[in-house]
Enzyme design. Structure first.
Site, short mmCIF file in Angstrom:
data_model
loop_
_atom_site.label_atom_id
_atom_site.label_comp_id
_atom_site.label_asym_id
_atom_site.label_seq_id
_atom_site.Cartn_x
_atom_site.Cartn_y
_atom_site.Cartn_z
N GLU A 164 0.98 -1.21 -0.02
CA GLU A 164 -0.08 0.08 0.12
C GLU A 164 0.97 1.11 0.05
O GLU A 164 2.00 1.38 0.91
CB GLU A 164 -0.83 -0.04 1.16
N ARG A 220 5.07 -13.38 9.36
CA ARG A 220 5.64 -12.11 9.47
C ARG A 220 7.19 -12.07 9.87
O ARG A 220 7.51 -13.05 11.12
CB ARG A 220 5.00 -11.08 10.05
N LYS A 233 4.05 0.58 10.19
CA LYS A 233 4.08 1.99 9.32
C LYS A 233 3.63 2.98 10.46
O LYS A 233 4.25 4.20 10.25
CB LYS A 233 3.19 1.77 8.33
P1 ATP Z 1 0.01 -1.93 7.36
O1 ATP Z 1 -1.04 -3.03 7.60
O2 ATP Z 1 0.66 -1.09 8.35
O3 ATP Z 1 -0.46 -0.93 6.06
P2 ATP Z 1 1.35 -3.99 5.87
O4 ATP Z 1 2.63 -4.60 6.68
O5 ATP Z 1 0.04 -4.80 5.65
O6 ATP Z 1 1.15 -2.43 6.52
P3 ATP Z 1 1.40 -3.52 3.01
O7 ATP Z 1 2.05 -2.18 2.20
O8 ATP Z 1 0.15 -3.79 2.85
O9 ATP Z 1 1.96 -3.39 4.54
O10 ATP Z 1 2.37 -4.55 2.91
C1 ATP Z 1 2.73 -5.18 1.54
C2 ATP Z 1 3.05 -6.52 1.57
O11 ATP Z 1 4.19 -6.94 2.82
C3 ATP Z 1 1.91 -7.46 2.39
O12 ATP Z 1 1.91 -8.85 1.61
C4 ATP Z 1 2.31 -7.91 3.74
O13 ATP Z 1 1.89 -8.96 4.21
C5 ATP Z 1 3.87 -7.72 3.72
N1 ATP Z 1 4.63 -7.58 4.64
C6 ATP Z 1 4.70 -6.23 5.47
N2 ATP Z 1 5.11 -6.24 6.51
C7 ATP Z 1 5.69 -7.45 6.89
C8 ATP Z 1 6.49 -8.28 7.82
N3 ATP Z 1 6.92 -7.67 8.95
N4 ATP Z 1 6.83 -9.48 7.39
C9 ATP Z 1 6.42 -10.31 6.32
N5 ATP Z 1 5.70 -9.66 5.50
C10 ATP Z 1 5.36 -8.29 5.67
MG MG Z 2 -1.64 -4.07 4.28
#
Ligand code: ATP
Ligand code: MG
Length: 549
Positions: free
Chosen positions: A31, A256, A266
């Site tokens: 995102e 994760r 974030k």
């Molecule tokens: P938020 O929920 O704070 O917006 P997010 O971690 O879902 O953040 P995205 O930009 O939606 O962020 O993430 C893109 C991809 O990266 C998603 O598929 C998410 O699952 C993965 N991702 C984000 N943080 C991690 C992490 N710490 N470990 C593994 N995968 C991650």
């Molecule tokens: Mg997300």
């Protein structure tokens, strides 16, 4: 580089073997509401490396269906970081480019009696949803006719209603044990400018509806996401089926990646930037990809770190130190090893001719002859590390300079300290020494020095600032463990030291990596100028890592 091998690779192989799929197509769907962090690197490496292992493809898809927090700055930052990590997507797509097609699928569900316009407010909807132990209640608007729903949904799109006044919901089962299946929202009204669509839309699809459709439109075979989406999978499959998608993608979840004493959310990273606690998203203390890059981590170190932490169906927490170790592995034979004196004290070699400068050969990397050699200068005044001198040698373990003790200045001469000058407070301001001209010969073996220390010749030295970083958060203790992260910031997370580097670094550029002899790994910062160099410490030379039992 290590090859990717994990449970998802096995699933993909089985799907290819059984004919369930005939190729592999993945996507990375960030995102664009922040910069990427080291946790995202796990998702990036996993998606790209798995596809690569099967000659498949990977799309970058900006999940930009929530315009409130999204911005072009983040889109550009994400593209830059992904390129820097060495991954080139086969396509770059935007979730918002599918708004029209997604809208048509919503109409399809309304026509099939599987979606309805609800007038309940957000709060009412959550009251009606029930709890984990109690079923929900049907909304009084659930049984509107198809015609009425079509008319209202069209009016929603045309902007007839205010934010939150109406919601399009899927009609599934308010008693489902899976809360996600209790008539989830598909569209909400948001009168807000979208970074790509402008004011074209005032209704925006929810992630749970938009995401499976986007995967299907693109022909994604394996849609990988983190663990928190496990309970969303039945809904994912429901939308794909009921929208009669030609291509059927499947969702798989992985754990994760968390880093000890580091916050990867974030929301928190943004708060640090907004509160001015760090200089920006690329502050070298930030766990963002751009911050790690500026701190001196290489793309290979990050990739190898992600691969070495493996992948499983549980969330994992690893020490930051493992990333340092990958950096050392990566740069050990690649980085030049120049001399830098970070906390200097001057040595005057009294018996060396004034005005004379000699140049000695020095290998660029003692462990890798392929990197060649350079010349380093020597003259009557040199800088050494303050910690390499003590007035009185304490015991035989002291392998550095002391009064009446002789050491080798690496690649130059043996010197012996003879006296010191001090200021009013008793701090040493200068060391006097003598040198022995015979000791520079490569075959000089008559006696052994009391250790080898590095130096920088004062007549050619370039002044430099060294930024020494520690963890942004103070180590967790009994007293601070319940504090908000913002209250637990480490006041010592950056210290600046002034010192000197050898003249060969005159043309250093931002992101040039070095191993400063006996000091650690450093990188040139973007604040560095020709007259005043600035280096960031990436990590020390040795691991301080202790495996917790
Ligand atoms: P938020 O929920 O704070 O917006 P997010 O971690 O879902 O953040 P995205 O930009 O939606 O962020 O993430 C893109 C991809 O990266 C998603 O598929 C998410 O699952 C993965 N991702 C984000 N943080 C991690 C992490 N710490 N470990 C593994 N995968 C991650
Ligand atoms: Mg997300």
């Amino acid at each position: 580089m290590a090859e990717i091998n994990n449970f998802i690779r096995t699933i993909m192989q089985n799907d290819l073997d059984s004919g369930a799929v005939d190729h592999i197509e993945t996507r990375f769907p960030p995102e664009p509401n922040a910069y990427l962090h080291i946790g995202h690197a796990r998702a990036i490496v996993t998606n790209f490396e798995l596809a690569k292992a099967f000659n498949g493809t990977t799309n970058l898809r900006f999940d930009d269906t929530n315009p409130a927090k999204e911005d072009k700055e983040f889109v550009e930052g994400i593209i830059e970081d992904l390129n820097w990590l060495g991954y080139k997507p086969n396509n770059v797509f935007y979730g918002s480019d599918y708004f029209e097609k997604t809208y048509e699928k919503a109409i399809m569900l309304i026509k099939k009696g599987l979606a309805y316009v609800d007038d309940l407010s957000q709060e009412e909807m959550s009251k009606y949803r029930g709890t984990l132990t109690e079923p929900g209640k049907n909304s009084p608007w659930r049984d509107r006719t198809v015609e009425e729903n079509l008319k209202l949904f069209e009016e929603m799109r045309q902007g007839k209603y205010k934010d939150g006044e109406k919601t399009l919901r899927a009609k599934i089962d308010m008693a489902s044990p899976n809360m996600n299946m209790r008539d989830p929202a598909m569209y909400r009204i948001l009168h807000i400018n979208h970074h790509r669509q402008g004011n074209k839309w005032c209704i925006y699809p929810m992630y749970d509806f938009a995401h499976p459709l986007q995967d299907a439109f693109e022909g994604i075979t394996h849609s990988l996401c983190s663990l928190e989406y496990v309970d969303h999978r039945p809904l994912y499959d429901w939308f794909v089926e009921k929208c009669e998608m030609e291509h059927v993608p499947h969702q798989y979840e992985f754990g994760r990646l968390n880093i000890a004493n580091t916050v990867l959310s974030k929301r928190y990273l943004r708060a640090l930037v907004d509160a001015g606690k760090v200089s920006g998203y690329d502050d070298p203390r930030m766990p963002t990809i751009c911050g790690l890059r500026r701190k001196g981590f290489t793309a290979d170190a990050i990739r190898n770190f992600v691969l070495s932490t493996g992948l499983s169906r549980v969330n994992s927490t690893v020490e930051f130190e493992l990333l340092d170790e990958e950096l050392r592995q990566d740069l050990k034979l690649k980085a030049l090893r120049p001399n830098a004196v970070i906390n200097p004290v001057k040595v005057i070699v009294d018996n060396y001719p004034e005005g004379k400068v000699e140049w000695f050969d020095a290998p660029n990397n003692t462990e890798n002859p392929e990197l060649g050699s350079r010349k380093i200068s020597f003259s009557r005044e040199v800088y050494i590390e303050r910690e390499d001198f003590i007035e009185v040698k304490p015991n035989k373990n002291w392998k550095r300079l002391a009064l009446d003790v002789e050491v080798r200045l690496m690649r130059a001469y043996f010197i012996k300290a003879t006296s010191v000058e001090k200021d009013a407070e008793g701090n040493i301001t200068c060391i006097h020494a003598t040198y022995d001209p015979a000791t520079n010969a490569p075959d000089f073996k008559d006696r052994k020095p009391n250790g080898n220390i590095h130096y920088v010749d004062a007549s050619t030295a370039i002044p430099a600032t060294f930024r020494l970083y520690e963890s942004l958060l103070a180590p967790e203790t009994e007293e601070n463990k319940d504090l908000d992260f913002m209250e637990r910031l480490n006041p010592e997370s950056v210290k600046e030291s002034e010192g000197f580097v050898e003249s060969n670094l005159a043309d250093t550029k931002p992101l040039d990596h070095y191993q400063f002899i006996r000091n650690g790994y450093y990188v040139t910062d973007k604040d560095s100028t020709k007259d005043h160099l600035v280096f960031n410490r990436t990590c020390g030379l040795k691991s301080s890592f202790v495996i917790k039992k």
